[in-house]
Design a protein around this motif. Structure first.
Motif, PDB file in Angstrom:
ATOM      1  N   GLY A   1       1.492   2.127  20.465  1.00  0.00           N
ATOM      2  CA  GLY A   1       2.294   2.483  19.167  1.00  0.00           C
ATOM      3  C   GLY A   1       1.622   3.449  18.279  1.00  0.00           C
ATOM      4  N   ALA A   2       0.387   3.792  18.482  1.00  0.00           N
ATOM      5  CA  ALA A   2      -0.184   4.887  17.972  1.00  0.00           C
ATOM      6  C   ALA A   2       0.287   6.300  18.431  1.00  0.00           C
ATOM      7  CB  ALA A   2      -1.848   4.902  18.405  1.00  0.00           C
ATOM      8  N   GLY A   3       0.352   6.607  19.834  1.00  0.00           N
ATOM      9  CA  GLY A   3       0.765   7.953  20.165  1.00  0.00           C
ATOM     10  C   GLY A   3      -0.369   9.021  19.977  1.00  0.00           C
ATOM     11  N   TYR A   4      -1.611   8.646  19.826  1.00  0.00           N
ATOM     12  CA  TYR A   4      -2.642   9.702  20.039  1.00  0.00           C
ATOM     13  C   TYR A   4      -3.869   8.987  20.487  1.00  0.00           C
ATOM     14  CZ  TYR A   4      -4.074   7.242  15.413  1.00  0.00           C
ATOM     15  OH  TYR A   4      -4.198   6.078  14.918  1.00  0.00           O
ATOM     16  N   ALA A   5      -4.913  10.030  20.566  1.00  0.00           N
ATOM     17  CA  ALA A   5      -6.062   9.559  21.085  1.00  0.00           C
ATOM     18  C   ALA A   5      -7.090  10.209  19.895  1.00  0.00           C
ATOM     19  CB  ALA A   5      -6.642  10.094  22.304  1.00  0.00           C
ATOM     20  N   THR A   6      -8.308   9.273  19.881  1.00  0.00           N
ATOM     21  CA  THR A   6      -9.090   9.791  18.787  1.00  0.00           C
ATOM     22  C   THR A   6     -10.605   9.362  19.100  1.00  0.00           C
ATOM     23  OG1 THR A   6      -9.712   9.587  16.372  1.00  0.00           O
ATOM     24  CG2 THR A   6      -8.602   7.684  17.490  1.00  0.00           C
ATOM     25  N   ALA A   7     -11.483  10.619  18.590  1.00  0.00           N
ATOM     26  CA  ALA A   7     -12.957   9.973  18.911  1.00  0.00           C
ATOM     27  C   ALA A   7     -13.362   9.113  17.526  1.00  0.00           C
ATOM     28  CB  ALA A   7     -13.792  11.258  19.181  1.00  0.00           C
ATOM     29  N   GLY A   8     -12.570   9.131  16.734  1.00  0.00           N
ATOM     30  CA  GLY A   8     -12.998   8.349  15.472  1.00  0.00           C
ATOM     31  C   GLY A   8     -11.949   8.490  14.196  1.00  0.00           C
ATOM     32  N   HIS A   9     -11.304   7.559  13.806  1.00  0.00           N
ATOM     33  CA  HIS A   9     -10.275   7.473  13.157  1.00  0.00           C
ATOM     34  C   HIS A   9     -10.336   6.297  12.026  1.00  0.00           C
ATOM     35  CE1 HIS A   9      -6.202   8.279  11.745  1.00  0.00           C
ATOM     36  NE2 HIS A   9      -5.782   7.176  12.067  1.00  0.00           N
TER      37      HIS A   9
ATOM     38  N   VAL B   1       0.831  -1.088  -0.047  1.00  0.00           N
ATOM     39  CA  VAL B   1       0.020  -0.141   0.111  1.00  0.00           C
ATOM     40  C   VAL B   1       0.826   1.126  -0.005  1.00  0.00           C
ATOM     41  CG1 VAL B   1      -1.543   1.379   1.122  1.00  0.00           C
ATOM     42  CG2 VAL B   1      -1.829  -1.157   1.108  1.00  0.00           C
ATOM     43  N   PRO B   2       0.836   2.127  -1.117  1.00  0.00           N
ATOM     44  CA  PRO B   2       1.610   3.443  -1.011  1.00  0.00           C
ATOM     45  C   PRO B   2       1.365   3.906   0.235  1.00  0.00           C
ATOM     46  CG  PRO B   2       0.480   2.999  -3.154  1.00  0.00           C
ATOM     47  CD  PRO B   2      -0.085   2.034  -2.193  1.00  0.00           C
ATOM     48  N   PRO B   3       2.339   4.268   0.852  1.00  0.00           N
ATOM     49  CA  PRO B   3       1.954   5.320   2.206  1.00  0.00           C
ATOM     50  C   PRO B   3       1.721   6.633   2.030  1.00  0.00           C
ATOM     51  CG  PRO B   3       4.304   4.911   2.243  1.00  0.00           C
ATOM     52  CD  PRO B   3       3.683   4.034   0.803  1.00  0.00           C
TER      53      PRO B   3
ATOM     54  N   ARG C   1       5.803   9.892   5.714  1.00  0.00           N
ATOM     55  CA  ARG C   1       5.421   8.774   4.944  1.00  0.00           C
ATOM     56  C   ARG C   1       6.236   7.658   5.523  1.00  0.00           C
ATOM     57  NH1 ARG C   1       5.430   9.092  -1.665  1.00  0.00           N
ATOM     58  NH2 ARG C   1       3.709  10.616  -1.705  1.00  0.00           N
ATOM     59  N   ALA C   2       7.313   7.919   6.020  1.00  0.00           N
ATOM     60  CA  ALA C   2       7.892   6.746   6.753  1.00  0.00           C
ATOM     61  C   ALA C   2       7.350   6.226   7.879  1.00  0.00           C
ATOM     62  CB  ALA C   2       9.568   7.416   7.168  1.00  0.00           C
ATOM     63  N   ALA C   3       6.338   7.358   8.673  1.00  0.00           N
ATOM     64  CA  ALA C   3       5.884   6.832   9.995  1.00  0.00           C
ATOM     65  C   ALA C   3       4.405   6.412   9.851  1.00  0.00           C
ATOM     66  CB  ALA C   3       5.813   8.082  10.889  1.00  0.00           C
ATOM     67  N   VAL C   4       4.039   6.083   8.302  1.00  0.00           N
ATOM     68  CA  VAL C   4       2.826   5.618   8.037  1.00  0.00           C
ATOM     69  C   VAL C   4       2.523   4.159   8.269  1.00  0.00           C
ATOM     70  CG1 VAL C   4       0.957   5.217   6.339  1.00  0.00           C
ATOM     71  CG2 VAL C   4       2.155   7.427   6.542  1.00  0.00           C
TER      72      VAL C   4
ATOM     73  N   VAL D   1      -0.725  -5.338  10.929  1.00  0.00           N
ATOM     74  CA  VAL D   1       0.099  -4.273  10.061  1.00  0.00           C
ATOM     75  C   VAL D   1      -0.747  -3.295   9.611  1.00  0.00           C
ATOM     76  CG1 VAL D   1       1.747  -3.855   8.097  1.00  0.00           C
ATOM     77  CG2 VAL D   1       1.713  -6.097   9.378  1.00  0.00           C
ATOM     78  N   ALA D   2      -0.579  -2.044   9.708  1.00  0.00           N
ATOM     79  CA  ALA D   2      -1.647  -0.519   9.447  1.00  0.00           C
ATOM     80  C   ALA D   2      -0.799   0.302   8.622  1.00  0.00           C
ATOM     81  CB  ALA D   2      -2.280  -0.319  10.738  1.00  0.00           C
ATOM     82  N   ASP D   3      -1.515   0.751   7.534  1.00  0.00           N
ATOM     83  CA  ASP D   3      -0.829   2.004   7.158  1.00  0.00           C
ATOM     84  C   ASP D   3      -1.792   3.114   7.512  1.00  0.00           C
ATOM     85  OD1 ASP D   3       1.216   1.561   4.983  1.00  0.00           O
ATOM     86  OD2 ASP D   3      -0.232  -0.129   4.814  1.00  0.00           O
ATOM     87  N   ASP D   4      -1.223   3.855   8.621  1.00  0.00           N
ATOM     88  CA  ASP D   4      -2.119   4.811   9.363  1.00  0.00           C
ATOM     89  C   ASP D   4      -1.836   6.239   8.938  1.00  0.00           C
ATOM     90  OD1 ASP D   4      -3.232   6.097  11.406  1.00  0.00           O
ATOM     91  OD2 ASP D   4      -2.672   5.116  13.030  1.00  0.00           O
ATOM     92  N   PRO D   5      -2.778   6.814   8.325  1.00  0.00           N
ATOM     93  CA  PRO D   5      -2.480   8.016   7.881  1.00  0.00           C
ATOM     94  C   PRO D   5      -2.080   9.233   8.708  1.00  0.00           C
ATOM     95  CG  PRO D   5      -4.941   7.707   7.893  1.00  0.00           C
ATOM     96  CD  PRO D   5      -4.189   6.421   8.242  1.00  0.00           C
ATOM     97  N   ALA D   6      -2.141   8.692  10.227  1.00  0.00           N
ATOM     98  CA  ALA D   6      -1.973   9.733  11.148  1.00  0.00           C
ATOM     99  C   ALA D   6      -0.242   9.716  11.438  1.00  0.00           C
ATOM    100  CB  ALA D   6      -2.505   9.261  12.504  1.00  0.00           C
TER     101      ALA D   6
END
Length: 434
Positions: free
Chosen positions: A345-353, A222-224, A376-379, A367-372
């Motif tokens: 490993g996320a490093g954030y809180a979210t009400a919906g992501h 998946v392209p990050p 790109r290297a951290a996706v 294994v997630a490609d997380d847009p947060a």
């Protein structure tokens, strides 16, 4: 007592464990059977293309709606109404999604009504006025509406919490599609697929653990893309990139399937911006009433505007179901909410992501490609399996301030191309998606 070994057969009274009762039933309408079986008022089933679609055949009426500039306008319309459908699972929530080909000058209105287990039927409740672009109308969900027990809010029809606790369920539903175009136009708006995910959503803060399954050790390419690359850009679309988790995730999966917007569609984006296709996706998924880019059906509908792409919004009941898709090379987009620290490993809180589930490690972690990811290297990240399935599948959670929050209960977008191979088609079929 330990499980019997192969040399020690189970006692005669032992019985195999029963699978948990399903909580989700996905009903899909497409092809000739999907559209012929309904009430046509100016619509028809067109059979000339790769597969039969629902089209505006002859205008049967008009309706008034402001155009994209806010000017009141009359539109030609035709209407199709589905027969009542009784889901296998009496539901507390319905998620309606659609795939449509809408040329310029055309748009689609989606409405739903439901029968309650305690007797009454709701009126027709508007869900959305949707178009492939924002140049003819401003695509928008409908204002919240409903009765004392059942209500629509943005992208979901749900039994109100008190009524659900009292045992009220949706026992059947109908969807009404109104295909609209400018008067005198010859363009033929068409609907290819209608999907309704009926869910008896469990009220739960914890979920049963699952064992690593068929996608163990599998990771799809998946392209990050990072939503934060667009922070502050085009703030009239939900404040800019910091809130673009859904369109950024959608763009990643579309790119994984080789789908990109035409160069001309990106002409409005500042040429100095990298990844202009993310800006384009944010604009095309923006809900002009709700004010966000995370309307679930709008994201599926936009994905399906690309040639040969299909998409539905549904719920999955386990990570094992998600693995069925990933093992076949189909990454999916999941919706979750959590406090900081709940997903290591996320490093954030979210009400919906929204993020992309693109693989599983040899130990079964996600294994997630997380847009947060900020860059790109951290996706691409790995999230612990048990923590991830909790924050994705639960429906209740405790916020940091002690109040109660909600969870999606396994909501995801599933995308697949017409050129899907037999392995992918088999995975979709096993999950009732098609």
């Amino acid at each position: 007592m330990p499980d019997p070994s192969p040399a020690d057969p189970a006692p005669p009274t032992a019985t195999a464990p029963t699978a948990p009762a399903p909580t989700v039933a996905l009903h899909v309408r497409n092809g000739a059977g999907g559209w012929d079986d309904g009430a046509h008022e100016g619509t028809a089933t067109a059979r000339g293309g790769p597969r039969p679609v629902l089209v505006l055949d002859r205008p049967s009426g008009t309706l008034r709606r402001p155009d994209a500039r806010g000017e009141d306008r009359s539109w030609e319309s035709a209407r199709w109404t589905s027969p009542p459908h009784r889901p296998a699972v009496p539901a507390t929530e319905l998620l309606v999604s659609w795939n449509a080909d809408l040329p310029r000058g055309c748009w689609l209105r989606v409405e739903v009504r439901a029968t309650r287990s305690d007797g009454p039927r709701t009126p027709w409740l508007p869900l959305a006025d949707w178009a492939a672009t924002d140049e003819d109308i401003a695509p928008a969900s409908a204002p919240p509406d409903g009765d004392d027990a059942v209500a629509v809010d943005t992208d979901t029809l749900a039994v109100r919490a008190a009524s659900a606790a009292a045992g009220v369920r949706v026992t059947d539903w109908q969807v009404r599609l109104t295909l609209c175009r400018r008067p005198g136009a010859t363009a033929a708006p068409a609907v290819r697929r209608l999907a309704v995910a009926a869910s008896d959503v469990p009220v739960r803060a914890a979920v049963p653990p699952s064992r690593p399954g068929p996608a163990t050790g599998v990771a799809t390419a998946v392209p990050p893309l990072s939503q934060y690359a667009h922070e502050g850009r085009y703030p009239h679309y939900n404040g800019g990139g910091a809130a673009w988790c859904s369109p950024t995730s959608l763009r990643m999966v579309l790119a994984a399937h080789g789908r990109y917007p035409a160069r001309a569609a990106l002409a409005w984006v500042d040429p100095a911006h990298d990844d202009p296709d993310v800006c384009h996706t944010a604009r095309r998924t923006f809900d002009h009433r709700w004010g966000g880019c995370g309307n679930w059906p709008f994201n599926a509908a936009h994905a399906a505007t690309y040639p040969g792409m299909n998409a539905v919004v549904t719920r999955l009941e386990s990570l094992t179901a998600a693995e069925t898709l990933v093992a076949a090379g189909l990454p999916l987009i999941t919706s979750q909410s959590f406090e900081e620290g709940e997903l290591p490993g996320a490093g954030y809180a979210t009400a919906g992501h929204l993020l992309v589930v693109s693989g599983f490690t040899a130990d079964g972690d996600v294994v997630a490609d997380d847009p947060a990811g900020r860059g790109r290297a951290a996706v691409r990240r790995v999230y612990p399996r048990r923590d991830f399935e909790t924050v994705w599948l639960r429906t209740r959670r405790r916020r940091a301030d002690g109040s109660e929050g909600s969870g999606s209960g396994g909501v995801c977008y599933v995308l697949w191309p017409e050129e899907a191979d037999p392995r992918q088609l088999g995975a979709l079929g096993r999950l009732g998606i098609g």
